[in-house]
Design an enzyme around this catalytic site. Structure first.
Site, PDB file in Angstrom:
ATOM      1  N   GLU A  44      -3.448  -5.340  -7.679  1.00 44.92           N
ATOM      2  CA  GLU A  44      -2.109  -5.025  -8.304  1.00 44.92           C
ATOM      3  C   GLU A  44      -2.286  -3.401  -8.901  1.00 44.92           C
ATOM      4  OE1 GLU A  44       1.083  -6.148 -11.873  1.00 44.92           O
ATOM      5  OE2 GLU A  44      -0.791  -7.337 -11.480  1.00 44.92           O
ATOM      6  N   ASP A 118       6.321   4.515 -11.479  1.00 41.90           N
ATOM      7  CA  ASP A 118       7.006   5.770 -11.523  1.00 41.90           C
ATOM      8  C   ASP A 118       7.992   6.392 -10.377  1.00 41.90           C
ATOM      9  OD1 ASP A 118       7.934   8.350 -12.320  1.00 41.90           O
ATOM     10  OD2 ASP A 118       6.034   8.508 -13.589  1.00 41.90           O
TER      11      ASP A 118
END
Length: 231
Positions: A44, A118
């Site tokens: 992850e 982001d």
């Protein structure tokens, strides 16, 4: 928004030391030694406070999870969530996604999760997006053939960029949705995802499966493309 500094960060990290991998380079090619019975190794990228990390590790105890996060103040919360429940199938690395080939051997990873990264909306920052081709080529270096990228975001422009970018770098798209929870919650949510869902914000999701692909050759006399600069 900058995350608030956690009190007693160092001692809190130390209490979770068994789940913190301080020398990821030394584990390259040998991650499964941490859990020899694991049926898969999943990574992850940007686990944040770890709601998704914890929930997924609980749901699939026979999978080895490596959660990568470069903000210790967030990672310590994720670590505590897992340690407090006695999870032994998840470990944490304080690092950046661009280091993946230094941490993992070719074909060592079965799946990569990219959740709510982001969006870097400016075109001049496009190469920083975790679904940009430069990162996709890095993922290809560590994923096994047929391995997958599972991607979720609330950012519509980033999602549209990603569903165009993934196939161009050898990832076959499936499970493409622009409103994942339209008919009720689906799967394990991240902290951000739960907040956005409560606000009625649609969640985008897709899966990219790695297939055979050859990087196009760039002619030696080709001039580099000019980048559009947005302020």
């Amino acid at each position: 928004m900058r995350m608030r500094k956690k009190k007693n960060l160092v001692p809190r990290m130390e209490r979770c030391a068994a789940q913190l991998i301080r020398d990821p380079y030394e584990h390259r090619g040998h991650w499964r030694d941490l859990m020899p019975q694991a049926r898969e190794l999943r990574v992850e990228l940007g686990c944040g406070k770890g709601r998704f990390t914890h929930g997924t590790a609980v749901a699939e105890p026979d999978v080895l999870f490596i959660a990568i996060e470069m903000v210790p103040d967030a990672m310590v919360v994720a670590m505590e969530r897992c340690v407090n429940d006695g999870l032994t199938n998840v470990f944490f690395v304080d690092a950046n996604a661009d280091q993946l080939p230094q941490f993992f051997a070719p074909g060592e990873v079965d799946r990569i999760y990219v959740n709510f990264c982001d969006p870097w909306p400016s075109k001049r920052h496009a190469k920083r997006r975790l679904t940009h081709g430069n990162f996709l080529k890095l993922y290809r270096q560590v994923l096994k053939m047929g391995g997958q990228i599972h991607f979720k975001t609330d950012n519509q422009p980033l999602f549209e960029f990603s569903v165009e970018e993934l196939p161009q770098f050898g990832f076959e798209l499936s499970e493409v949705t622009r409103n994942l929870h339209e008919n009720g919650p689906v799967g394990v949510m991240t902290d951000y995802e739960a907040k956005f869902h409560e606000l009625g914000q649609p969640i985008n999701r897709c899966v990219g499966t790695m297939v055979d692909w050859e990087e196009p050759e760039v002619p030696e006399d080709a001039e580099p493309a000019e980048e559009t600069v947005e302020e």
